[in-house]
Design a protein around this motif. Structure first.
Motif, PDB file in Angstrom:
ATOM      1  N   PHE A   9       4.065  68.256   6.974  1.00 38.26           N
ATOM      2  CA  PHE A   9       4.187  68.089   5.516  1.00 38.26           C
ATOM      3  C   PHE A   9       4.957  69.275   4.958  1.00 38.26           C
ATOM      4  CE2 PHE A   9      -0.191  69.312   6.803  1.00 38.26           C
ATOM      5  CZ  PHE A   9      -0.062  70.679   6.617  1.00 38.26           C
ATOM      6  N   GLN A 312      -3.661  62.065  -1.635  1.00 36.07           N
ATOM      7  CA  GLN A 312      -2.511  61.169  -1.862  1.00 36.07           C
ATOM      8  C   GLN A 312      -1.197  61.908  -1.618  1.00 36.07           C
ATOM      9  OE1 GLN A 312      -2.047  57.835  -3.103  1.00 36.07           O
ATOM     10  NE2 GLN A 312      -4.118  57.626  -2.298  1.00 36.07           N
ATOM     11  N   LEU A 313      -1.174  63.116  -2.135  1.00 34.13           N
ATOM     12  CA  LEU A 313       0.045  63.920  -2.019  1.00 34.13           C
ATOM     13  C   LEU A 313       0.330  64.207  -0.542  1.00 34.13           C
ATOM     14  CD1 LEU A 313       2.122  65.304  -3.883  1.00 34.13           C
ATOM     15  CD2 LEU A 313       0.693  67.349  -3.803  1.00 34.13           C
ATOM     16  N   GLN A 314      -0.717  64.553   0.173  1.00 28.69           N
ATOM     17  CA  GLN A 314      -0.511  64.885   1.583  1.00 28.69           C
ATOM     18  C   GLN A 314      -0.085  63.644   2.381  1.00 28.69           C
ATOM     19  OE1 GLN A 314      -3.088  67.895   3.061  1.00 28.69           O
ATOM     20  NE2 GLN A 314      -2.730  67.352   5.208  1.00 28.69           N
ATOM     21  N   ARG A 316       1.780  61.549   1.295  1.00 34.87           N
ATOM     22  CA  ARG A 316       3.206  61.411   0.963  1.00 34.87           C
ATOM     23  C   ARG A 316       4.027  62.594   1.481  1.00 34.87           C
ATOM     24  NH1 ARG A 316       4.314  57.408  -2.838  1.00 34.87           N
ATOM     25  NH2 ARG A 316       2.453  56.418  -3.680  1.00 34.87           N
ATOM     26  N   VAL A 318       3.369  66.021   1.382  1.00 30.82           N
ATOM     27  CA  VAL A 318       3.413  67.300   0.671  1.00 30.82           C
ATOM     28  C   VAL A 318       1.997  67.873   0.617  1.00 30.82           C
ATOM     29  CG1 VAL A 318       3.959  68.469  -1.507  1.00 30.82           C
ATOM     30  CG2 VAL A 318       5.300  66.471  -0.797  1.00 30.82           C
ATOM     31  N   ALA A 342      11.705  66.840  -3.316  1.00 28.66           N
ATOM     32  CA  ALA A 342      10.871  65.820  -2.664  1.00 28.66           C
ATOM     33  C   ALA A 342       9.432  65.897  -3.184  1.00 28.66           C
ATOM     34  CB  ALA A 342      10.893  66.012  -1.151  1.00 28.66           C
ATOM     35  N   ALA A 343       8.949  67.122  -3.414  1.00 28.13           N
ATOM     36  CA  ALA A 343       7.581  67.285  -3.925  1.00 28.13           C
ATOM     37  C   ALA A 343       7.459  66.709  -5.337  1.00 28.13           C
ATOM     38  CB  ALA A 343       7.190  68.770  -3.910  1.00 28.13           C
ATOM     39  N   ALA A 346       7.259  63.037  -5.034  1.00 31.00           N
ATOM     40  CA  ALA A 346       5.953  62.603  -4.514  1.00 31.00           C
ATOM     41  C   ALA A 346       4.902  62.622  -5.620  1.00 31.00           C
ATOM     42  CB  ALA A 346       5.525  63.492  -3.346  1.00 31.00           C
ATOM     43  N   ALA A 349       5.546  59.776  -7.964  1.00 30.42           N
ATOM     44  CA  ALA A 349       5.143  58.470  -7.418  1.00 30.42           C
ATOM     45  C   ALA A 349       3.641  58.262  -7.581  1.00 30.42           C
ATOM     46  CB  ALA A 349       5.540  58.387  -5.947  1.00 30.42           C
TER      47      ALA A 349
END
Ligand SMILES: *Cc1c(COP(=O)(O)O)cnc(C)c1O
Length: 370
Positions: A9, A312-314, A316, A318, A342-343, A346, A349
């Motif tokens: 990540f 959720q972030l991880q 994706r 990050v 990109a972060a 993410a 999203a």
């Protein structure tokens, strides 16, 4: 990206996630070494001289890490049952497992601030609470601790004037002053003030090599020759003496040569991240103008818990962290501008997907170092 390790990540949870670069590993592989405990490791000795000069102090001493520097400095500056003054969110209070209580037996009088930076007047009020309120029954105040940059307040910077004012007040009151300078060099790059100018305002100061400087091991503390002689004794008491530590110190020397000026990129990336997050619905950026390499934000407006947000972030790709009830992102040399973009995508999203789709997916998201 270091070596050929696959990165699971984008590592934004802490600047401690930075890994040694191939060039740093080369310097480590080639290190000249000896017995550090006997003062015979040439690479450690060179690093100590280098840091003493950088900080304009008489001497400097190698440590396995920064937490031990805080413990040893507190031990040298105080006696058991003395009082220490620090910001209420200081790392020494919040993230060192009460180590100074165990190792020095001191009582810390906290100063409540928003920014982690306190004034001379606030320091005198804390002194008044310690000294006068229940005099002669309060703990004798001996030491003031300042943190540069202030981690849990958002990577905030003491200006030289703010530090001078607290330093002269401490001196007038007969108190020693110690700087937890884990990210002092971030402050110097952000302000243009020299490390020695900041260090001149304090009796003891250390810098960490395992944060944005990207080395795997090491911190170096500087002060007067007498202070360092005592510090050496307590480093041994606290089991910090090492053997061929030049292996690690070589990485630190490499960092001083190659990773200081580039901290400006990390600061620019933190600003870019804050700017990108500001535009997202449901996200409240608590550090809208990051001073150094940290961004704190509150994603509650999305309608999910911080833990679910982080997992959720991880999922994706990050990783950020949960610090002080907020999300913290920290930039460093393993995070590029493209990673920041990109972060932001993410987070965007997650902010846009319906709440029922937010199932936790990664159980250990948010666990991290500081
Ligand atoms: C990381 C950190 C420390 C501890 O340093 P280690 O090298 O991890 O032991 C102390 N103070 C602050 C402000 C830090 O961020």
């Amino acid at each position: 990206m270091s070596m050929n390790q696959k990165r699971p990540f984008i590592p934004l949870s802490s600047d401690t996630e930075s890994k040694p670069t191939p060039a740093m590993r080369q310097a480590i592989a080639n290190a000249e070494v000896g017995d550090e405990q006997r003062g015979e490791d040439p690479t450690v000795n060179r690093l100590q001289e280098r840091v003493a000069e950088l900080l304009g102090k008489e001497a400097a001493l190698w440590f396995p890490g920064g937490t031990m520097c805080n413990f040893v400095a507190t031990k040298v500056h105080t006696n058991p049952a003395d009082g220490v003054i620090a910001d209420w969110m200081a790392h020494i209070i919040r993230a060192e497992s009460a180590g100074v209580a165990l190792s020095s037996g001191v009582l810390i009088e906290p100063i409540m601030t928003q920014s982690g930076i306190f004034t001379a007047e606030e320091m005198r009020q804390a002194l008044h609470r310690l000294k006068t309120v229940s005099s002669p029954y309060g703990p004798p105040p001996k030491l003031v601790c300042v943190e540069q940059t202030h981690n849990f307040a958002g990577g905030t910077v003491w200006s030289l004037d703010q530090l001078k004012s607290v330093s002269s007040a401490a001196c007038a009151e007969g108190l020693a002053i110690h700087m937890d300078g884990a990210r002092l060099l971030n402050a110097c790059v952000a302000t243009g003030v020299s490390p020695a100018a900041y260090a001149a305002q304090v009796d003891s100061v250390w810098i960490d090599f395992t944060k944005g400087l990207g080395a795997p091991i090491g911190a170096v503390m500087a002060g007067s020759r007498d202070f360092i002689a005592e510090a050496k004794r307590y480093k041994h008491v606290f089991a910090g003496a090492m053997r061929q530590a030049g292996i690690a110190a070589a990485g630190c020397l490499h960092a001083l040569d190659h990773h200081v000026d580039r901290l400006a990129e990390d600061h620019a990336n933190a600003r870019r991240l804050a700017d990108g997050l500001k535009g997202l619905a449901g996200i409240h950026v608590m550090t809208p103008e990051p001073e150094t390499n940290m961004v704190y934000f509150d994603p509650s407006g999305i309608g999910i818990s911080h833990e679910v947000f982080l997992s959720q972030l991880q999922s994706r790709g990050v990783r950020m962290g949960l610090v002080r009830g907020a999300i913290r992102a920290v930039t460093h040399l393993d995070v590029s501008q493209a990673d920041i973009d990109a972060a932001i995508l993410a987070v965007g999203a997650i902010a846009q997907s319906p709440p029922e789709s937010h199932a936790p997916m990664v159980s250990n998201a948010g666990r991290q170092g500081y």
